[in-house]
Design an enzyme around this catalytic site. Structure first.
Site, short mmCIF file in Angstrom:
data_model
loop_
_atom_site.label_atom_id
_atom_site.label_comp_id
_atom_site.label_asym_id
_atom_site.label_seq_id
_atom_site.Cartn_x
_atom_site.Cartn_y
_atom_site.Cartn_z
N LYS A 120 0.83 -1.21 0.00
CA LYS A 120 0.00 0.00 0.00
C LYS A 120 0.87 1.26 0.00
CE LYS A 120 -2.71 1.02 3.77
NZ LYS A 120 -2.66 2.43 4.22
N ARG A 167 2.86 5.92 -3.32
CA ARG A 167 4.01 6.72 -3.78
C ARG A 167 4.23 6.54 -5.27
NH1 ARG A 167 4.36 5.75 1.46
NH2 ARG A 167 5.57 7.09 2.84
N GLN A 184 4.84 9.64 6.83
CA GLN A 184 3.92 10.51 6.10
C GLN A 184 4.36 11.97 6.22
OE1 GLN A 184 0.04 9.50 7.64
NE2 GLN A 184 0.01 7.52 6.60
N ASP A 216 2.24 -0.79 12.03
CA ASP A 216 0.98 -1.25 11.43
C ASP A 216 0.68 -2.72 11.76
OD1 ASP A 216 0.60 1.23 10.34
OD2 ASP A 216 1.27 0.69 8.32
N LYS A 219 -4.13 6.34 14.61
CA LYS A 219 -4.28 5.62 13.33
C LYS A 219 -5.75 5.66 12.89
CE LYS A 219 0.04 4.72 12.97
NZ LYS A 219 0.83 5.41 11.94
N ARG A 279 -7.28 -2.85 9.91
CA ARG A 279 -6.30 -3.74 10.56
C ARG A 279 -6.87 -4.37 11.84
NH1 ARG A 279 -2.19 -2.88 7.08
NH2 ARG A 279 -1.64 -0.72 6.66
C1 S3P Z 1 2.59 5.16 6.12
C2 S3P Z 1 3.19 5.58 7.28
C3 S3P Z 1 2.73 5.19 8.62
C4 S3P Z 1 1.81 3.99 8.56
C5 S3P Z 1 0.77 4.11 7.49
C6 S3P Z 1 1.43 4.24 6.13
C7 S3P Z 1 3.13 5.62 4.82
O1 S3P Z 1 2.05 6.28 9.21
O2 S3P Z 1 1.20 3.77 9.83
O3 S3P Z 1 -0.08 2.98 7.49
O4 S3P Z 1 2.79 5.03 3.78
O5 S3P Z 1 3.93 6.56 4.83
P1 S3P Z 1 2.84 7.47 9.97
O6 S3P Z 1 3.68 8.18 8.99
O7 S3P Z 1 1.75 8.36 10.51
O8 S3P Z 1 3.61 6.79 11.06
#
Ligand code: S3P
Length: 418
Positions: free
Chosen positions: A14, A19, A160, A305, A332, A378
């Site tokens: 995912k 990206r 993120q 996750d 989350k 999840r």
């Molecule tokens: C993700 C970063 C994580 C993760 C999310 C996907 C990403 O979140 O929990 O499911 O694709 O960059 P955070 O950046 O808030 O930790």
């Protein structure tokens, strides 16, 4: 007693799929992806891009994205909808701040409750003009003449936030440096081939600036290790089980779950078959005798996750299980600490809740019961696997919410459990 005997390929990761679409949209010309994940989250990214004038096609199992410079993107007629996807909202924000026209971005009720201050503060420091009520979605992005690159030390480990700033940095004056004390998933810097530097104080800096060319990120997207974790956990616990997963992501910032499971005594073997642009390979898991293992604080970001399924698995392992230093779980798709604790109590786990985690003693004989998912994919998949570990029945209030990340989950589960 049912068992698992299967050899599978899983839908694309995912995080990498989001990206792939976003970076391809920024690069002039066509990019191609096999095994792109058309789950609800990644479809939200594609739909937002389409609203912004980026065209894409899916034929012969290949996603083709036709990118162009953001100067040539078009102003959407509607509010962009990131639906349930934090990755869409936060990464796309890093691009929306650079566009020469106004845009608005929102999402579903769950996403509207998730903190956006963590991207708003640094993006505004770079000169972005973003209007929000109380630092939550919806956000309104006003065009600005230019953004300024800056140095920003991440206060929480978040890929993120890191990615939003690095994306904005690609269109800013000067250089943007994002400093991480705890590594978060590194797909953005790998795929964009950004410069990385180890600092003397143990932190790592990643740099972006307007001189960086966006590389062609076309690839076959490796299977999602976060999705794999549900079936691996089931295999380790169920008797006489053996699972082989091909072409799964083995990115070292994502595969911490495998190391935790191995430390618990899980029979898991991996073989890397591809190193670039994203490490991937085969994972084999077999029935194992499991003992809970202490989880060091610095592993938490890597397994964030996977904590719901890890905790479900830990109910079947010997010894004390504890997750601490994981307050991020409260932000989350649901408050995952509170939901895990509430649902565990429903199915007979005597669990102690902390502000930053939870703890219990294994093994536990699980009972049936009605589990509340809060629409969190999840949580739903973790308790679907818990259902395999009890003779009674665990019912989910919203089984369909798995489609956020893994629409194929129920079909695959039914196929592999014999
Ligand atoms: C993700 C970063 C994580 C993760 C999310 C996907 C990403 O979140 O929990 O499911 O694709 O960059 P955070 O950046 O808030 O930790």
């Amino acid at each position: 007693m049912p068992r698992i005997h299967a050899h599978l390929k899983l839908p694309g990761d995912k995080s990498i799929s989001h990206r792939a679409a976003l970076f391809a949209a920024l690069r002039y010309g066509e990019s191609r992806f096999q095994n792109f994940n058309f789950n609800q989250d990644c479809s939200a990214t594609l739909n937002c891009l389409q609203e912004l004038g980026i065209s894409w096609q899916f034929e012969n199992k290949t996603l083709r994205v036709f990118g162009k410079h953001p100067e040539q993107w078009k102003q959407p007629l509607t509010i962009l909808n990131a639906q349930n996807s934090g990755t869409t909202a936060r990464l796309l924000s890093g691009i929306l701040v650079t566009l020469p026209f106004e845009t608005r971005l929102s999402g579903d009720a769950s996403l509207q409750k998730r903190p956006m201050g963590r991207i708003l503060d640094p993006l505004q420091e770079m000169g972005a003009e973003i209007i929000s009520a109380d630092r939550f979605l919806p956000l309104q992005f006003k065009p600005v003449r230019s953004l300024r690159g800056m140095r920003y030390k991440l206060p929480v480990a978040s890929a993120q936030v890191k990615s939003a700033l690095l994306l904005a940095g690609l269109f800013a004056e000067g250089t943007t440096e994002v400093v991480e004390s705890i590594p978060s998933r590194d797909h953005t810097e790998r795929m964009l081939q950004l410069i990385k530097q180890d600092n003397t104080d143990g932190t790592v800096s990643i740099f972006s600036n307007s001189q960086d060319e966006i590389p062609d990120v076309s690839m076959t997207i490796p299977g999602d290790i976060s999705s794999a974790a549900f079936f691996i956990a089931a295999t380790l616990v169920m008797p006489d089980s053996d699972l082989i997963l091909e072409h799964v992501s083995l990115n070292p910032t994502r595969d911490g779950i495998l190391r935790v499971l191995q430390a618990m005594g899980g029979q898991i073997e991996t073989r890397e078959t591809i190193a670039f642009p994203e490490p991937a390979g085969t994972i084999r898991a077999r029935t194992s005798k499991l003992v809970n293992h202490a989880i060091p604080n610095e592993w938490i970001a890597n397994i964030i996750d996977e904590i719901p399924i890890l905790a479900v698995l830990a109910t079947q392992a010997d010894g004390p299980f504890s997750i601490r230093n994981a307050k991020e779980l409260r932000f989350k798709e649901s408050d995952r600490i509170s939901k895990m604790v509430q649902n565990f109590r429903t199915i007979g786990v005597e669990v102690q809740e902390f502000e930053d985690g939870f703890a219990f003693d294994g093994p536990v004989k699980l009972r049936g019961g009605a589990v509340q998912t809060a629409g969190d994919h999840r949580i739903a998949m973790a308790f679907a696997i818990a259902d395999l570990f009890t003779d009674e029945s665990i019912q989910l209030d919203d089984p369909d919410c798995v489609a956020v990340s893994f629409p194929e989950f129920w079909d695959i589960l039914q196929r592999i459990v014999q």
